[in-house]
Design an enzyme around this catalytic site. Structure first.
Site, short mmCIF file in Angstrom:
data_model
loop_
_atom_site.label_atom_id
_atom_site.label_comp_id
_atom_site.label_asym_id
_atom_site.label_seq_id
_atom_site.Cartn_x
_atom_site.Cartn_y
_atom_site.Cartn_z
N GLN A 290 26.28 114.78 59.49
CA GLN A 290 27.06 113.57 59.75
C GLN A 290 26.19 112.67 60.62
O GLN A 290 25.72 113.09 61.69
CB GLN A 290 28.39 113.84 60.46
N ASP B 177 26.87 112.99 54.71
CA ASP B 177 25.98 111.83 54.69
C ASP B 177 24.62 112.19 54.09
O ASP B 177 24.10 111.46 53.25
CB ASP B 177 25.79 111.29 56.11
N LYS C 263 25.71 109.18 62.78
CA LYS C 263 26.41 108.12 63.49
C LYS C 263 25.39 107.24 64.21
O LYS C 263 24.78 107.65 65.20
CB LYS C 263 27.42 108.69 64.48
#
Length: 502
Positions: free
Chosen positions: A71, A48, A73
């Site tokens: 990553q 990401d 979220k």
């Protein structure tokens, strides 16, 4: 209720802001960041945001880190929790086949070592889950020496190892250790609004335009997506400067800020933290601490205190106007205030970090708020005074237990709290914090009229900036002992004395 489309928009904006949070460090000479990529081509799931460093930067352990793979979220609500078993469930990261740990294993095989692999989420680790005891308070990496503690698979740590090892099909614990090296978990990360505030602050520091708080949109969000669609998603310093010129993001050149940025860091936050202080104007005390705990070979009084006092004395000679960032223990904030006290002739602005992002706090910033409710109660026959400040959290239950278990010579408890109860935003700014610090100091002065040499024991749950302003009043308080609380609950889960100020 937030619908699916709005949630998707927020998620995209969140990832964009994590990108800018790191990308703006390309323009900061102290950050060592040389490339930041938004939605990179790998490694899968940790692509990401990718941050690369040159020279490599220190984190926990002996290795210096070349890259950090994120990553991200985002969740609309902040009430969700997770534990160690979620790392083997593909659904936890919105996948159909591969879990977070499987993606981590694959990333370790393809990314150059040593690197960090960061799982960043707005959800929080469940406090009762064993995972909560494994995340470093220093840099959020896993405490591998605690996980691989030599116990059997039937132990608390052994059950985690067995669960993860069998899920990955690994032969032994050493193979699992290799997968987990450099893995870190940043839970309860900042909200969208907090990231917006931090990006604005960083943009201001590095000379880019900031977005007005009254605007409904935030230009940097859409810009990140447009850049990706144009395949301009990897940036160096030169590329970002070119983009800033092309997009009209360069701020007008203004007179140099007369306030010299300096920083004291006794623990490390996420790599994206920005102090604005050059290395020569930064005191790094992390060598004296293991995560947030003082090394056994170190002393607050004879090791930490002289280093802080010497650093601030040099800074005060460089400039009579200082902008101080304190990524440091509460006791160090108090000590800094005692050095840069109101009679020092130094004008100090403070960068206060919190739930609303990083903000400048000044003693004259116009902020106002409620006064403390004061309560004096007898504790025993001792001559000492315990001072309890409960702004962010209620400290009284733990303090009473600590006093009792350590048989402190306390005769009086002075408690300071808000009628509305504790809260992370109960102190609104620098002027409000200064007024509260003066209120507490004046109350202590009144209590010591008959015994000026009574020792004051300070237990506080307040922002570091307020402890700095309170430290500026230390002559009215001394002699005093400042206490650190084990908020991470990975040490003694109670208080520890730090500095004795006379």
């Amino acid at each position: 209720m937030v619908d699916a489309i709005t949630a998707s928009w927020h998620g995209n904006n969140y990832q964009s802001r994590v990108f800018w949070q790191n990308a703006l460090n390309l323009l900061d000479d102290t950050a060592c960041v040389v490339e930041v990529t938004f939605e990179a081509n790998g490694p899968k799931a940790f692509d990401d945001v990718v941050v690369k460093y040159d020279p490599p930067v220190p984190r926990s352990g002996p290795d210096r880190i070349h890259a950090d793979y994120h990553q991200v979220k985002y969740h609309v609500d902040r009430g969700g929790h997770f534990g160690y078993q979620d790392f083997i469930d593909p659904a936890f990261i919105g996948a159909a086949s591969f879990s977070l740990l499987e993606r981590l294993r694959d990333a370790q095989a393809t990314a150059p070592a040593p690197s960090l692999f960061t799982f960043l989420t707005t959800y929080r680790v469940l406090p009762t889950d064993p995972l909560a005891t494994l995340i470093s308070g220093n840099d959020h990496t896993l405490l591998l020496e605690r996980l691989f503690d030599g116990t059997t698979d039937r132990s608390k740590m052994g059950k985690i190892r067995k669960c993860w090892r069998e899920h990955l099909g690994l032969a032994d614990d050493e193979a699992l250790r290799m997968v987990l090296r450099g893995f870190r978990v940043i839970d309860g990360h900042r909200s969208l609004d907090e990231l917006r505030s931090e990006i604005n602050l960083k943009a201001k520091v590095v000379g880019l335009l900031i977005c007005n708080a009254a605007d409904s949109d935030f230009r940097y969000d859409e810009l990140a997506r447009q850049l990706k669609s144009r395949r301009l998603n990897a940036f160096t310093r030169e590329a970002l400067l070119t983009l800033a010129r092309d997009e009209g993001l360069l701020a007008e050149v203004r007179p140099a800020d007369p306030y010299l940025p300096i920083a004291i860091r006794s623990f490390l936050g996420p790599a994206s933290d920005l102090t604005g202080a050059l290395p020569g104007n930064t005191l790094l005390l992390t060598d004296a601490f293991r995560q947030r705990y003082l090394e056994d070979s170190q002393s607050w009084q004879s090791d930490i205190r002289p280093r802080v006092e010497a650093f601030l004395a040099v800074a005060a000679k460089q400039s009579r106007k200082l902008c101080l960032t304190l990524d440091a223990h509460a006791s160090i904030a108090f000590l800094a205030g005692s050095v840069l006290n109101v009679k020092s002739g130094v004008d100090v602005h403070l960068i206060q970090k919190g739930r609303v992002g990083a903000r400048m706090w000044r003693a004259d910033d116009g902020s106002t708020g409620a006064r403390f409710a004061e309560r004096m109660s007898p504790q025993g026959t001792g001559r000492d005074i315990a001072v309890l400040m409960s702004a962010a959290q209620d400290v009284e239950p733990q303090v009473r237990q600590y006093i009792s278990s350590h048989a402190l010579d306390i005769g009086t408890l002075l408690s300071f709290s808000f009628e509305s109860g504790p809260g992370q935003q109960s102190i609104t700014g620098g002027e409000h914090a200064t007024a509260l610090a003066e209120q507490v100091a004046n109350a202590i002065r009144r209590s010591k009229v008959e015994d000026p040499n009574a020792i004051v024991h300070v237990f506080a749950s307040v922002p570091n900036a307020m402890l700095f302003f309170f430290g500026q009043q230390h002559q009215a308080v001394a002699p005093c002992i400042i206490y650190e609380f084990d908020f991470d609950r990975r040490g003694n889960k109670s208080y520890q004395p730090s500095f004795l100020m006379d």
